[in-house]
Every structure is written in structure tokens, then in C-alpha cells.
Design a protein around this motif. Structure first.
Motif, short mmCIF file in Angstrom:
data_model
loop_
_atom_site.label_atom_id
_atom_site.label_comp_id
_atom_site.label_asym_id
_atom_site.label_seq_id
_atom_site.Cartn_x
_atom_site.Cartn_y
_atom_site.Cartn_z
N LYS A 237 45.40 35.14 46.06
CA LYS A 237 44.27 34.19 45.98
C LYS A 237 44.71 32.81 46.46
CE LYS A 237 41.30 37.06 44.11
NZ LYS A 237 40.12 37.55 44.86
N MET B 105 50.02 42.47 39.15
CA MET B 105 48.72 41.84 38.89
C MET B 105 48.72 40.38 39.32
SD MET B 105 47.19 43.50 35.39
CE MET B 105 48.51 42.93 34.33
N THR B 106 49.78 39.65 38.98
CA THR B 106 49.82 38.23 39.36
C THR B 106 49.92 38.08 40.88
OG1 THR B 106 52.22 38.15 38.99
CG2 THR B 106 50.79 37.44 37.18
N TYR B 107 50.58 39.03 41.52
CA TYR B 107 50.65 39.00 43.00
C TYR B 107 49.26 39.13 43.59
CZ TYR B 107 51.57 40.42 47.80
OH TYR B 107 51.55 40.52 49.18
N ASN B 108 48.50 40.11 43.08
CA ASN B 108 47.17 40.39 43.64
C ASN B 108 46.15 39.31 43.27
OD1 ASN B 108 47.58 42.86 45.07
ND2 ASN B 108 47.73 43.94 43.14
N TYR B 109 46.20 38.83 42.04
CA TYR B 109 45.14 37.95 41.56
C TYR B 109 45.49 36.46 41.57
CZ TYR B 109 42.96 42.30 40.11
OH TYR B 109 42.41 43.56 40.11
N ILE B 110 46.77 36.13 41.79
CA ILE B 110 47.14 34.72 41.85
C ILE B 110 47.81 34.38 43.18
CG2 ILE B 110 48.49 32.88 40.78
CD1 ILE B 110 48.12 34.34 38.11
N SER C 82 56.66 36.85 41.99
CA SER C 82 55.98 37.07 40.71
C SER C 82 56.95 37.57 39.65
CB SER C 82 54.84 38.08 40.89
OG SER C 82 53.66 37.43 41.31
#
Length: 364
Positions: A355, A347-352, A285
Motif C-alpha cells: 500500500k 500480511m504487513t507486506y500485502n497490506y502496508i 516486514s
């Protein structure tokens, strides 16, 4: 098979942050140190690490199916790549509005040069780095290496399935041939592809060597001395310019990956600390999001320059620099920018990223 190479995971984070600083340009700051001016070469470290880890994960797996393999790799990297491509398209849209209604120009006209519409399809297909007819640095420029790595996965699969007992020899052969072609400055393939082939499959063969030597355990003292020596050599090689640096650096990286995989010395223990493991986890990320964030920071400088009528974002030769008020302020700005990148990457790690990994588990 389930061993986690935590020290090597930490190297991912260190390399990612070094590449981020390489892409920054602040006057009278750490970004202009020789080490960070040479840190682009750490992308080759990424290739080596990927080859090593994938050889560990898949090299000895029986009954490996292409669909299962490529689906796992696709959902590991493509969701974030696609998201960042959309972000850059949105940023270009913002540039267009600023240019049309505010008269602001951010380095280049909207949807031209690196952001030309004809570069969208190559980026969608992740083929932008495989041809001299496409621009490898178009849109989210760090994705040039992801373009190469994604198709390396398929080549690795073919070597495992079709060559089986000879796969280790194939890995070595591909790496050596690509290395020789680089040395000869051959145009048989794009240079960045040759670097990917040499480093990725060299990393896979480095895992073969590791497996042969994994029963050996040097003492803590000897391991610490070797680890420290390797890190000093990396700093020296990255820090200096010399004729054979592009060839010497990967060889040093191979040795570093091989020895740190044993995780015996003090440096390995330090790399297992929470901060290094955290940045290692976020490394993809960090690598993929930083260009967009740096664009926003640079754009802020250009806007402030226009408002305040001060030289905040000067062009020096062909490079845009930032100067928010001297060495101290600029270095503080770098630190704040890095914290912002890490925060957004979390955030991108958790949400993208996560996912995407969960999508891989679904039946398709």
C-alpha cells in the motif's frame, strides 16, 4: 538496469531470520548457539545490500530528482515503521493497564526507559540513532538501522547529483574514512552511524566493482567452490568471537555480495528457490514486526508464570529467558514463533508495504 539480483534478495530473508533468532532467548535451545548469538552483525549485511542495490538502481540514472527519489524511498520504508511505532505505543498502553489493574510488570514499568514518551518524536523523525542524546533502541528497537539507512538515501542522492563523475570515488572515500574511524574507535560520529556509512557506501562501491567485472563468468564448478567457501567463512566469522570481528565481517560481506551478484554457482541456484525468494520478499516486514511479536510471546510466558506459579520466564543476569518445558518444547516454540512472524509479515507486506508503494505512484 532491470536486472534482479535474486540470490542477494534471498540473503535478505536469511539475515532477517537470523536476526530474529538472535533476539530470542529460550533455555536449552538453538537460540543459544554461538552462530545466533553473533547474528546481530547481519544488520551490516543489510546496509551493504542496500548500498549495492541502490547504486544499481540509481547510480547511473540521468536527471534524477530529489522529490522523486526520496518519495520512493520514504514510501518504501516509512509506512511500516510508523505502523509498528503505533503498535508499540498500544502495547505500552496494554502494559499500563496490566500494571494498574493486574499488578503485572513486563520487564520495566510502562512508558519508561526504552519506551519513555520523550523518545516518540525521535522515532517519528527516524533520528533516534543519530545522536548520543537519543535512545536508538527505543520502542521498535530493530528500527535503529532504518533510522540510519533512511538518511543514507539522501547522502547517496547528493553524491550522485552533485559529484556525478566523481561519485564512485566519493563512495569509496566515505566508506574507507568511516571504516578507519571505526578502527580508531573515534567518537566523531555515533558508532552505529559510522558502521552504516562504511557498509552502505562500501556496498555502493562494490556495485562499481561488479559492473567492471560483470563480463567475467566463472565456470559453474569454480563458482560453486567460491560460493561455498564464502558461506563457510561467514559461518565461522559469525560463530566466533575475536578482536577484529567487527572489521573483518563487513569485508567478508562485501566479497559475498560481489560474488553472489554473478549468480553462477550451485549456492546461487539454491537461493533462487521459492522459499528463499519468499522470505527475501518479506525480509523488511520480518525485520520490523518481530520485536513486537517476541514481546507478546515473552509477555505470555510472564502471565503463565504468574498463573501456574512455575518458572517459565526467568531473568538470567539482565536478560529475560523463556522455558516452556525443556529443550524439545522450547525448540518447537521457536519454530511456531518463526512461522507466526512470517505469517504476520506476509500480511504487513500485502497490506502496508505494498500500500505504501502504491502511495508513491500517486501525485503529491
Amino acid at each position: 538496469m532491470n536486472k534482479r539480483f535474486e540470490a542477494l534478495d534471498a540473503f535478505r530473508g536469511i539475515c532477517a531470520i537470523s536476526v530474529v533468532i538472535f533476539h530470542m532467548h529460550f533455555i536449552d535451545s538453538i537460540t543459544e548457539l554461538s552462530f545466533f548469538r553473533g547474528s546481530a552483525i547481519f544488520v551490516e549485511f543489510f546496509f551493504i545490500l542496500s548500498g549495492f542495490v541502490l547504486a544499481h538502481g540509481y547510480g547511473s540514472r540521468e536527471g534524477l530528482k530529489f522529490k522523486t527519489f526520496i518519495k520512493a524511498r520514504f514510501f518504501r520504508i516509512y509506512p511500516l515503521h510508523l505502523f509498528m511505532l503505533i503498535v508499540f505505543l498500544a502495547l505500552e498502553g496494554g502494559k499500563l493497564l496490566a500494571y494498574e489493574f493486574g499488578g503485572l510488570s513486563f520487564n520495566s514499568l510502562p512508558f519508561t526507559n526504552d519506551f519513555a514518551p520523550n523518545e516518540i518524536i525521535p522515532n517519528l523523525l527516524l533520528i533516534q540513532s543519530w545522536s548520543s542524546y537519543t535512545n536508538p533502541l527505543s520502542f521498535n528497537y530493530p528500527s535503529w538501522s532504518i533510522s540510519i539507512e533512511f538518511y543514507m538515501y539522501s547522502l547517496l542522492f547528493c553524491s550522485i547529483v552533485f559529484f556525478k563523475k566523481q561519485k564512485k570515488s566519493v563512495w569509496l572515500l566515505v566508506s574507507v574514512i568511516a571504516f578507519i574511524l571505526l578502527y580508531l574507535k573515534s567518537d566523531f560520529l555515533v558508532e552505529s552511524v559510522l558502521k552504516g556509512l562504511s557498509c552502505f557506501f562500501g556496498g555502493a562501491f562494490t556495485y562499481v566493482i561488479y559492473k567492471k567485472l560483470s563480463h567475467l563468468k566463472p565456470s559453474f564448478l569454480i563458482a560453486t567452490l567460491i560460493e561455498t567457501s564464502l558461506l563457510i567463512l561467514i559461518v565461522l566469522v559469525v560463530n566466533n568471537k575475536f578482536e577484529y570481528k567487527p572489521l573483518a565481517a563487513p569485508l567478508l560481506f562485501f566479497a559475498t555480495v560481489l560474488f553472489f551478484a554473478f549468480e553462477v554457482g550451485l549456492c546461487s541456484r539454491i537461493l533462487k528457490l521459492r522459499f528463499f525468494q519468499f522470505t527475501g520478499k518479506l525480509s523488511y516486514s520480518i525485520y520490523m514486526t518481530h520485536a513486537a511479536i517476541l514481546f507478546c510471546v515473552t509477555s505470555l510466558g510472564i502471565i503463565l508464570e504468574k498463573i501456574l506459579s512455575q518458572e517459565i520466564a526467568p531473568m538470567i543476569e539482565t536478560q529475560r529467558y523463556l522455558n516452556f518445558g525443556g529443550a524439545i518444547v522450547n525448540n518447537i516454540s521457536i519454530f511456531i514463533t518463526l512461522i507466526t512472524i512470517i505469517f504476520i509479515s506476509h500480511m504487513t507486506y500485502n497490506y502496508i508495504e505494498l500500500k505504501g508503494l502504491s502511495l508513491n505512484k500517486k501525485r503529491w
